[in-house]
Write a protein that holds these residues in place. Sequence first.
Motif, PDB file in Angstrom:
ATOM      1  N   PRO A 110      17.464  82.818  10.045  1.00 50.85           N
ATOM      2  CA  PRO A 110      18.912  82.927  10.274  1.00 50.85           C
ATOM      3  C   PRO A 110      19.357  82.182  11.532  1.00 50.85           C
ATOM      4  CG  PRO A 110      18.025  85.055   9.608  1.00 50.85           C
ATOM      5  CD  PRO A 110      16.846  84.138   9.801  1.00 50.85           C
TER       6      PRO A 110
ATOM      7  N   GLN B 116      22.687  85.675   7.429  1.00 51.57           N
ATOM      8  CA  GLN B 116      21.571  86.399   6.823  1.00 51.57           C
ATOM      9  C   GLN B 116      21.457  86.056   5.330  1.00 51.57           C
ATOM     10  OE1 GLN B 116      20.337  88.028   9.337  1.00 51.57           O
ATOM     11  NE2 GLN B 116      18.567  89.041   8.431  1.00 51.57           N
TER      12      GLN B 116
ATOM     13  N   GLN C 150      18.315  83.911   3.886  1.00 51.98           N
ATOM     14  CA  GLN C 150      17.286  84.690   3.193  1.00 51.98           C
ATOM     15  C   GLN C 150      17.453  84.733   1.680  1.00 51.98           C
ATOM     16  OE1 GLN C 150      17.058  88.429   5.306  1.00 51.98           O
ATOM     17  NE2 GLN C 150      16.226  87.434   7.111  1.00 51.98           N
TER      18      GLN C 150
END
Length: 527
Positions: free
Chosen positions: A302, A340, A344
């Motif tokens: 991130p 995030q 991810q």
Amino acid sequence: MTSHDTLTTPALIARGAARYGARMAIQSAALSLTYAQLDAARIEAARALMACGIAPGDRIAIWAPNIAEWIVAALAIQSVGAALVPVNTRMKGLEAGAILADSGARVLFCCGEFLGEQYPSMLAPHRPASLERVIVFDGAVEHACESWQAFLQRAEQTSLQAFRSREADVNPDTLMDVMFTSGTTGRPKGVMTTHGQNLRGAHDWAQIATLREGDRYLIVNPFFHAFGYKAGWLAALSSGATVLPHAVFDPQAVLARVVSERVSVLPGPPTLYYALLDAPDLAALDLTSLRVAVTGAAAIAPSLIERMRAELGFETVLTGYGLTETCGFATLCRHGDDAQTIAQTSGRPMPGVELRIAGPDGAALAHGETGEVWLRGYNVMRGYLGDAAATSHAVDSQGWLHTGDIGSLDALGNLRVTDRIKDMFIVGGFNCYPAEIERLFAAHEAVAQIAVVGVPDDRLGEVGHAWVVLRAGVQADADALAQWARRNMANYKVPRRIEIVAALPTSAAGKVLKYRLREALAEGAGA
């Protein structure tokens, strides 16, 4: 959705000429073309192809770095109803010859020299009989080849009326390209996709990535790859953007072009952005033109997303996921997703694309559960060229493509790719298939057995690690094997570490147990 009548590349470029005319379509030091000039150039090259006897459905290959002529040739191929076969520029003659033979390509467009390699000479000993012509974009023209200029002079042998008649027969269901991708069998397979599905995907990708008229799109991703081709120049030309081809990635050269050419769109693998962020004089550069970044489904921190926004100035940073078998398009994050989510996950399915996380019985699993990633929709390939068995293995009777990737969905429907069922690993953005590397190594007279696995690497994400059993009575060391590999396969396939061993761990059936090799590596690293 784009209207049905522009879902072919000839219609797209004709529309671009009418709509954008004098706006730059492609800009490079060697050759720049406005949208109107690009339209004229692809028609000229298409008429020359017809003069060479090229028929609808024929396959024609391109083996060259990112240059303007690559795009002109590709559009010409597609304008006469033939299928484009892009060839990886990292390949050596043996590998390229196999792709040309398997595709049945009648014509090859290639560069003369790139990164110290003479492409026509490299191919000469491996040139298949089915390849009728080699047309060289630049440099000296060798025996049994012809120059790009000489080729274009053939255009006058085909009337514009004959070309227009041929062009009119190209429709959204016409085969547009055959892109070769390796499988676990190690033999590259030709993925067949059509005009309609590719143009719909490129249009939707451009919409989600907020690509727009006037954008200046620096394309570092290779044109032979779906990222540089379909999410690259095709998406740019469907949006009225300017394509800035870039042949070899060098951080300083890319930053210099961002500054001098006011680049606004710059996709690439995570390694590209890390390299730019490491540039010594970054803070002193005017990077205010940068707007959109799109990166692949490799693992990303991130903090990289935050740094890309803060230090490189990107307002839109997205990650996505796709396969050659899905025209390169499947899922994408959306503008406004948090760091995030972008780091991810690979985002949510694009419009018209269904995604299922399948359990062992094929049933859809709940959010958070891990299973195989299945995809279905307009973007799924028409099949593998000449390989019905592999096609039916990959795409089931309900139209689901079984990707071989393992993943899960979060509560918002974002895909997280966690692993690969196949042994594939990714070196600096390039897919590597151990079985293919092992098959290439089998040609070496000293190699009795070899096993290759991917291991983590700080710079490239993953690299190959090979264990080699030598033939009885034959001497060879790791350095000699590595040198041989560098001569005979693309450099990203060359294992970074080669160990000579007495034997490989095998099952009772004689299958190499790669998990044992990985365990031994992990134990060694932890020792």
